[in-house]
Motif scaffolding. Structure first.
Motif, PDB file in Angstrom:
ATOM      1  N   GLU A 160     -29.990   8.785  46.330  1.00 11.46           N
ATOM      2  CA  GLU A 160     -31.421   9.069  46.290  1.00 11.46           C
ATOM      3  C   GLU A 160     -31.666  10.333  45.484  1.00 11.46           C
ATOM      4  O   GLU A 160     -31.052  11.373  45.714  1.00 11.46           O
ATOM      5  CB  GLU A 160     -31.971   9.237  47.705  1.00 11.46           C
ATOM      6  CG  GLU A 160     -33.480   9.344  47.741  1.00 11.46           C
ATOM      7  CD  GLU A 160     -34.049   9.279  49.149  1.00 11.46           C
ATOM      8  OE1 GLU A 160     -35.272   9.198  49.294  1.00 11.46           O
ATOM      9  OE2 GLU A 160     -33.239   9.314  50.107  1.00 11.46           O
ATOM     10  N   SER A 161     -32.567  10.241  44.524  1.00  8.11           N
ATOM     11  CA  SER A 161     -32.965  11.370  43.699  1.00  8.11           C
ATOM     12  C   SER A 161     -34.381  11.775  44.085  1.00  8.11           C
ATOM     13  O   SER A 161     -35.277  10.933  44.128  1.00  8.11           O
ATOM     14  CB  SER A 161     -32.923  10.976  42.217  1.00  8.11           C
ATOM     15  OG  SER A 161     -33.343  12.044  41.398  1.00  8.11           O
ATOM     16  N   LEU A 162     -34.579  13.052  44.376  1.00  4.95           N
ATOM     17  CA  LEU A 162     -35.871  13.533  44.864  1.00  4.95           C
ATOM     18  C   LEU A 162     -36.365  14.719  44.050  1.00  4.95           C
ATOM     19  O   LEU A 162     -35.586  15.401  43.378  1.00  4.95           O
ATOM     20  CB  LEU A 162     -35.749  13.962  46.336  1.00  4.95           C
ATOM     21  CG  LEU A 162     -35.420  12.843  47.334  1.00  4.95           C
ATOM     22  CD1 LEU A 162     -34.718  13.414  48.545  1.00  4.95           C
ATOM     23  CD2 LEU A 162     -36.694  12.156  47.750  1.00  4.95           C
ATOM     24  N   ALA A 163     -37.661  14.991  44.138  1.00  5.03           N
ATOM     25  CA  ALA A 163     -38.231  16.193  43.534  1.00  5.03           C
ATOM     26  C   ALA A 163     -37.808  17.407  44.351  1.00  5.03           C
ATOM     27  O   ALA A 163     -37.398  17.271  45.506  1.00  5.03           O
ATOM     28  CB  ALA A 163     -39.755  16.087  43.485  1.00  5.03           C
ATOM     29  N   GLY A 164     -37.917  18.597  43.751  1.00  7.17           N
ATOM     30  CA  GLY A 164     -37.425  19.828  44.360  1.00  7.17           C
ATOM     31  C   GLY A 164     -37.780  20.046  45.811  1.00  7.17           C
ATOM     32  O   GLY A 164     -36.923  20.020  46.709  1.00  7.17           O
ATOM     33  N   ASP A 165     -39.051  20.298  46.124  1.00  7.35           N
ATOM     34  CA  ASP A 165     -39.448  20.597  47.494  1.00  7.35           C
ATOM     35  C   ASP A 165     -39.271  19.392  48.408  1.00  7.35           C
ATOM     36  O   ASP A 165     -38.941  19.528  49.585  1.00  7.35           O
ATOM     37  CB  ASP A 165     -40.904  21.078  47.534  1.00  7.35           C
ATOM     38  CG  ASP A 165     -41.031  22.519  47.051  1.00  7.35           C
ATOM     39  OD1 ASP A 165     -39.982  23.152  46.807  1.00  7.35           O
ATOM     40  OD2 ASP A 165     -42.160  23.002  46.905  1.00  7.35           O
ATOM     41  N   GLY A 166     -39.472  18.192  47.868  1.00  2.00           N
ATOM     42  CA  GLY A 166     -39.277  16.986  48.661  1.00  2.00           C
ATOM     43  C   GLY A 166     -37.832  16.828  49.092  1.00  2.00           C
ATOM     44  O   GLY A 166     -37.545  16.302  50.177  1.00  2.00           O
ATOM     45  N   TYR A 167     -36.926  17.318  48.267  1.00  2.00           N
ATOM     46  CA  TYR A 167     -35.503  17.251  48.595  1.00  2.00           C
ATOM     47  C   TYR A 167     -35.202  18.075  49.843  1.00  2.00           C
ATOM     48  O   TYR A 167     -34.540  17.603  50.763  1.00  2.00           O
ATOM     49  CB  TYR A 167     -34.673  17.772  47.421  1.00  2.00           C
ATOM     50  CG  TYR A 167     -33.186  17.802  47.705  1.00  2.00           C
ATOM     51  CD1 TYR A 167     -32.399  16.683  47.472  1.00  2.00           C
ATOM     52  CD2 TYR A 167     -32.578  18.947  48.209  1.00  2.00           C
ATOM     53  CE1 TYR A 167     -31.036  16.692  47.731  1.00  2.00           C
ATOM     54  CE2 TYR A 167     -31.223  18.971  48.482  1.00  2.00           C
ATOM     55  CZ  TYR A 167     -30.449  17.847  48.239  1.00  2.00           C
ATOM     56  OH  TYR A 167     -29.103  17.874  48.517  1.00  2.00           O
ATOM     57  N   TRP A 168     -35.698  19.299  49.884  1.00  2.00           N
ATOM     58  CA  TRP A 168     -35.386  20.187  51.009  1.00  2.00           C
ATOM     59  C   TRP A 168     -36.057  19.693  52.294  1.00  2.00           C
ATOM     60  O   TRP A 168     -35.509  19.840  53.383  1.00  2.00           O
ATOM     61  CB  TRP A 168     -35.801  21.619  50.673  1.00  2.00           C
ATOM     62  CG  TRP A 168     -35.115  22.114  49.431  1.00  2.00           C
ATOM     63  CD1 TRP A 168     -35.683  22.349  48.219  1.00  2.00           C
ATOM     64  CD2 TRP A 168     -33.712  22.355  49.263  1.00  2.00           C
ATOM     65  NE1 TRP A 168     -34.736  22.735  47.311  1.00  2.00           N
ATOM     66  CE2 TRP A 168     -33.516  22.761  47.921  1.00  2.00           C
ATOM     67  CE3 TRP A 168     -32.612  22.277  50.116  1.00  2.00           C
ATOM     68  CZ2 TRP A 168     -32.259  23.080  47.415  1.00  2.00           C
ATOM     69  CZ3 TRP A 168     -31.353  22.598  49.611  1.00  2.00           C
ATOM     70  CH2 TRP A 168     -31.188  22.994  48.283  1.00  2.00           C
ATOM     71  N   THR A 169     -37.226  19.112  52.150  1.00  2.00           N
ATOM     72  CA  THR A 169     -37.894  18.529  53.322  1.00  2.00           C
ATOM     73  C   THR A 169     -37.061  17.376  53.878  1.00  2.00           C
ATOM     74  O   THR A 169     -36.870  17.254  55.093  1.00  2.00           O
ATOM     75  CB  THR A 169     -39.295  18.028  52.943  1.00  2.00           C
ATOM     76  OG1 THR A 169     -40.072  19.122  52.443  1.00  2.00           O
ATOM     77  CG2 THR A 169     -40.003  17.428  54.147  1.00  2.00           C
ATOM     78  N   LYS A 170     -36.558  16.529  52.979  1.00  2.00           N
ATOM     79  CA  LYS A 170     -35.743  15.390  53.401  1.00  2.00           C
ATOM     80  C   LYS A 170     -34.446  15.877  54.056  1.00  2.00           C
ATOM     81  O   LYS A 170     -34.011  15.336  55.084  1.00  2.00           O
ATOM     82  CB  LYS A 170     -35.430  14.517  52.185  1.00  2.00           C
ATOM     83  CG  LYS A 170     -34.635  13.241  52.489  1.00  2.00           C
ATOM     84  CD  LYS A 170     -35.495  12.223  53.213  1.00  2.00           C
ATOM     85  CE  LYS A 170     -34.758  10.899  53.396  1.00  2.00           C
ATOM     86  NZ  LYS A 170     -34.791  10.064  52.176  1.00  2.00           N
ATOM     87  N   LEU A 171     -33.828  16.901  53.473  1.00  2.00           N
ATOM     88  CA  LEU A 171     -32.593  17.430  54.032  1.00  2.00           C
ATOM     89  C   LEU A 171     -32.827  18.014  55.420  1.00  2.00           C
ATOM     90  O   LEU A 171     -32.014  17.822  56.334  1.00  2.00           O
ATOM     91  CB  LEU A 171     -32.003  18.497  53.101  1.00  2.00           C
ATOM     92  CG  LEU A 171     -30.695  19.149  53.546  1.00  2.00           C
ATOM     93  CD1 LEU A 171     -29.623  18.098  53.819  1.00  2.00           C
ATOM     94  CD2 LEU A 171     -30.207  20.140  52.488  1.00  2.00           C
ATOM     95  N   ALA A 172     -33.939  18.716  55.607  1.00  2.00           N
ATOM     96  CA  ALA A 172     -34.263  19.281  56.921  1.00  2.00           C
ATOM     97  C   ALA A 172     -34.433  18.173  57.960  1.00  2.00           C
ATOM     98  O   ALA A 172     -33.986  18.301  59.109  1.00  2.00           O
ATOM     99  CB  ALA A 172     -35.539  20.118  56.829  1.00  2.00           C
TER     100      ALA A 172
END
Length: 427
Positions: free
Chosen positions: A69-81
């Motif tokens: 899965e490839s995500l945009a910057g802030d969306g990535y950290w939200t998903k990781l959290a």
């Protein structure tokens, strides 16, 4: 084949047929012995390169399925959290120097020492390279390439304005003058650089300080330092040397939202490996230069760093399989030729040597830049403390935006940055 911020499934059959299946597909993988989830952020180009390497790996490793899965910057950290809260972290996920300490100490990363060197072959990297991803004596990730801070510039706009190209000894005072001239000439000046933690860090290192303290998990600068930093950028903004406040707030610290990409400026401050991604979306030829320095002949503030990092999720049930994929990613010559230098100059000397002849001019420029820094870089700092990601995203950037919109004074912004920053850094 393009994959942009969406899930894809790469099974054995899919790899053979050259197919990629989007999120929600129910296409079964054949002979599925190991299923790995991989997650990263980045541009379309990065997603395609990663996809192609994963397909190559699967063609050489029957029975493996990789769901990415490839995500945009802030969306990535939200998903990781969200994944951390649900104890369902991706098997392989992307971090960076500013976040590996934070997330490893929060229990997101699996220590990789047990896989070295039997599965994870990183001996050729050298001990110093492994230190870049070692936290509290344990290896929590593998660097995917070397980079450093950099300044990209639109060479066409510089030529139109009749402004000499930036040189390695460019000072901050000289930078301010050329940024204002660019603004007057083309309406495209430079970024509001105060928002970038790594630029602030370089500025501090030029003065014998650092963003985070060397000996203890706290800030390495004072209110007076922050005041001087903010005062520089506010004076430059008011003189027309930076983009307007409403433009700077669009910047989420990625290529797509940078003011250079948006056509609002002629300069960007970023990481050297990102030049490849920037040039793909910008028509004019880009140049690359070091960040400005306090005075000619003074310290540059630069240091080598792993551009990006693969870590293994602490909750994985496929630790060895994940380590094996990462080892392939950083050591296989065919994979290296696909990846190029988009994530940084390869750590493996063999891969580096193999890809040099095939690099395009932009990629060659990033390698030359890394070589240029050889006698300019300082010691690599200690890993960023817990809370560093929050400090970047929830403290520094919002404070800079309030300042640029003139909702807070320079003095109050400096006080706010230090007080809130100290409360955010948790050690």
């Amino acid at each position: 084949m393009q994959v942009n911020r969406r899930s894809f499934l790469m099974g054995t059959a899919g790899a053979a047929a050259g197919l990629a299946f989007g999120a929600g597909s129910a296409i079964p993988a054949l002979a599925e012995d190991a299923s790995l989830r991989a997650m990263w952020w980045g541009s379309n180009d990065r997603a395609k390169r990663t996809l192609d390497v994963a397909k190559l790996y699967q063609s050489k490793t029957p029975g493996v399925t990789i769901v990415g899965e490839s995500l945009a910057g802030d969306g990535y950290w939200t998903k990781l959290a969200t994944q951390m809260a649900g104890r369902a972290i991706a098997d392989v996920f992307q971090l960076e120097p500013g976040t590996i300490s934070d997330y490893s100490k929060r229990g997101a990363c699996l220590p990789l020492d047990e896989f070295v060197p039997s599965t994870l072959k990183v001996d050729d990297f050298g001990a110093d390279m492994l230190k870049l991803t070692t936290v509290d004596g344990k290896l929590y990730g593998v660097g995917l390439g070397l980079n450093s801070f950099a300044m990209f510039y639109d060479s066409v706009e510089f030529e139109k304005a009749g402004i000499p190209l930036p040189t390695p000894d460019l000072t901050w005072d000289e930078y301010a003058k050329l940024a204002v001239e660019l603004g007057k000439s083309s309406g495209k000046s430079g970024p509001y650089g105060a928002r970038y933690t790594y630029v602030f860090d370089a500025w501090l290192r030029q003065r014998g300080k650092s963003l985070y303290a060397k000996e203890s998990p706290t800030l390495g600068f004072t209110v007076d330092d922050a005041k001087e930093w903010f005062d520089y950028w506010e004076k430059l903004r008011k003189a027309g040397g930076t983009v307007a406040a409403d433009v700077q707030t669009l910047d989420q610290n990625n290529i797509d939202t940078n003011c250079l990409t948006l056509g609002k400026s002629a300069i960007s401050m970023a990481y050297s490996n990102q030049m490849v991604g920037y040039q793909l979306v910008i028509k004019n030829k880009l140049g690359i230069a070091m960040l400005p320095r306090e005075k000619k002949g003074g310290p540059s503030g630069h240091y080598y760093r792993p551009g990006l990092i693969w870590s293994v999720g602490a909750t994985t049930k496929q630790g060895e399989a994940a380590a094996k994929f990462i080892s392939f990613f950083v050591n296989d010559v065919e994979a290296g030729k696909i990846l190029g230098v988009e994530r940084g100059v390869p750590m493996s000397p063999a891969v580096r040597e193999a890809i040099l002849p095939q690099l395009n001019p932009t990629e060659q420029e990033t390698v030359k830049y890394i070589n240029l820094l050889k006698d300019q870089v300082g010691e690599y700092p200690r890993p960023a403390p817990m809370g560093s990601t929050e400090f970047d995203q929830r403290v520094l950037r919002p404070t800079c935006d309030e300042l640029a919109f003139e909702r807070v004074s320079v003095a109050d912004a400096a006080q706010q940055l230090v007080e809130t920053g100290k409360a955010t850094i948790k050690g």
